[in-house]
Design a protein around this motif. Sequence first.
Motif, PDB file in Angstrom:
ATOM      1  N   GLY A  35       7.765 -21.930  36.526  1.00  0.00           N
ATOM      2  CA  GLY A  35       6.950 -21.358  36.316  1.00  0.00           C
ATOM      3  C   GLY A  35       5.839 -22.918  36.920  1.00  0.00           C
ATOM      4  O   GLY A  35       4.661 -22.885  36.770  1.00  0.00           O
ATOM      5  N   ARG A  37       3.709 -25.863  37.617  1.00  0.00           N
ATOM      6  CA  ARG A  37       3.206 -26.720  38.967  1.00  0.00           C
ATOM      7  C   ARG A  37       2.570 -27.991  38.220  1.00  0.00           C
ATOM      8  O   ARG A  37       2.271 -28.269  37.688  1.00  0.00           O
ATOM      9  CB  ARG A  37       1.843 -25.235  39.430  1.00  0.00           C
ATOM     10  CG  ARG A  37       2.601 -24.296  39.588  1.00  0.00           C
ATOM     11  CD  ARG A  37       0.574 -23.621  39.589  1.00  0.00           C
ATOM     12  NE  ARG A  37       1.053 -22.155  39.640  1.00  0.00           N
ATOM     13  CZ  ARG A  37       1.342 -21.428  41.371  1.00  0.00           C
ATOM     14  NH1 ARG A  37       0.932 -22.364  42.574  1.00  0.00           N
ATOM     15  NH2 ARG A  37       1.231 -20.198  41.609  1.00  0.00           N
ATOM     16  N   HIS A  44       5.588 -23.821  42.054  1.00  0.00           N
ATOM     17  CA  HIS A  44       6.960 -24.167  41.119  1.00  0.00           C
ATOM     18  C   HIS A  44       7.746 -24.320  41.707  1.00  0.00           C
ATOM     19  O   HIS A  44       8.011 -24.033  42.494  1.00  0.00           O
ATOM     20  CB  HIS A  44       6.024 -22.805  40.222  1.00  0.00           C
ATOM     21  CG  HIS A  44       5.882 -21.513  40.464  1.00  0.00           C
ATOM     22  ND1 HIS A  44       6.790 -20.889  41.420  1.00  0.00           N
ATOM     23  CD2 HIS A  44       4.888 -20.971  41.116  1.00  0.00           C
ATOM     24  CE1 HIS A  44       6.443 -19.617  41.178  1.00  0.00           C
ATOM     25  NE2 HIS A  44       4.889 -19.712  41.275  1.00  0.00           N
ATOM     26  N   ASP A  85       2.110 -17.207  44.100  1.00  0.00           N
ATOM     27  CA  ASP A  85       1.615 -16.587  42.891  1.00  0.00           C
ATOM     28  C   ASP A  85       1.924 -16.896  41.218  1.00  0.00           C
ATOM     29  O   ASP A  85       2.910 -17.561  41.243  1.00  0.00           O
ATOM     30  CB  ASP A  85       1.694 -14.942  43.256  1.00  0.00           C
ATOM     31  CG  ASP A  85       2.853 -14.417  42.967  1.00  0.00           C
ATOM     32  OD1 ASP A  85       3.760 -14.939  42.481  1.00  0.00           O
ATOM     33  OD2 ASP A  85       3.375 -14.014  43.867  1.00  0.00           O
ATOM     34  N   ASP A  86       1.900 -16.253  40.508  1.00  0.00           N
ATOM     35  CA  ASP A  86       2.146 -16.646  39.372  1.00  0.00           C
ATOM     36  C   ASP A  86       3.015 -15.357  39.079  1.00  0.00           C
ATOM     37  O   ASP A  86       3.858 -15.250  37.789  1.00  0.00           O
ATOM     38  CB  ASP A  86       0.835 -16.566  38.879  1.00  0.00           C
ATOM     39  CG  ASP A  86      -0.300 -17.546  38.521  1.00  0.00           C
ATOM     40  OD1 ASP A  86       0.846 -19.173  38.420  1.00  0.00           O
ATOM     41  OD2 ASP A  86      -0.985 -17.855  38.136  1.00  0.00           O
ATOM     42  N   ASP A  87       3.888 -14.760  39.404  1.00  0.00           N
ATOM     43  CA  ASP A  87       4.993 -13.812  38.945  1.00  0.00           C
ATOM     44  C   ASP A  87       6.116 -13.833  39.405  1.00  0.00           C
ATOM     45  O   ASP A  87       6.746 -14.966  40.329  1.00  0.00           O
ATOM     46  CB  ASP A  87       4.566 -12.589  39.638  1.00  0.00           C
ATOM     47  CG  ASP A  87       5.886 -11.656  39.190  1.00  0.00           C
ATOM     48  OD1 ASP A  87       6.400 -11.704  38.335  1.00  0.00           O
ATOM     49  OD2 ASP A  87       6.163 -10.782  39.509  1.00  0.00           O
ATOM     50  N   ILE A  88       6.323 -15.209  38.241  1.00  0.00           N
ATOM     51  CA  ILE A  88       8.102 -15.947  38.091  1.00  0.00           C
ATOM     52  C   ILE A  88       9.096 -14.916  37.990  1.00  0.00           C
ATOM     53  O   ILE A  88       9.405 -14.334  37.235  1.00  0.00           O
ATOM     54  CB  ILE A  88       7.866 -17.385  37.135  1.00  0.00           C
ATOM     55  CG1 ILE A  88       6.317 -17.831  37.492  1.00  0.00           C
ATOM     56  CG2 ILE A  88       9.201 -18.437  37.375  1.00  0.00           C
ATOM     57  CD1 ILE A  88       5.934 -18.689  38.144  1.00  0.00           C
TER      58      ILE A  88
END
Length: 167
Positions: A35, A37, A44, A85-88
């Motif tokens: 995740g 960046r 990421h 997005d931030d949903d890894i």
Amino acid sequence: MTTTDLAGLFEFARSKTQQLVDAVAALPDPQQALGWRPGPGRAHLAWQLMHLGATDDRHLNVRMKGREAHSPELVRRFAGGSTPDDDIPPLAEIVKYITDRRADMLAHLRSLTDADLKGKPNDAAPLVYEEWFRLLAWHEGHHHGQAHITLNLYRATQAATAAKPGQ
């Protein structure tokens, strides 16, 4: 080129990506690395890797075969033009997706004859099969490079924040 040659390109490119995946898996916190960046709004590691699977999915199923993607939501989130997005996803899910989609791509490639490579998969296709498969093999190397530098930058940030001996 032959179908065997092209399959070899795909397998070679994936072996390098697998080495990168193995390096991530060996980290103390693979999920954190996936995740991370390199800058605001930048992709990421998870996006770079999932992008490989989404590209195989979209190019094979949608563009070559004229069907729906195997995983439409993952294609929406990770194919070209998407915004990370931030949903890894966990590493195991990433590995399964890229492995399964590559297996589908290789199965399709191996179903073709060498003569088929000079033709388009359908009338709307922008490229003949041979060019398309070469482009997809190059695409993996391109994103492997981006993922590799992201991993190296992540490692550098971890080394910079690690406690020094005697602290």
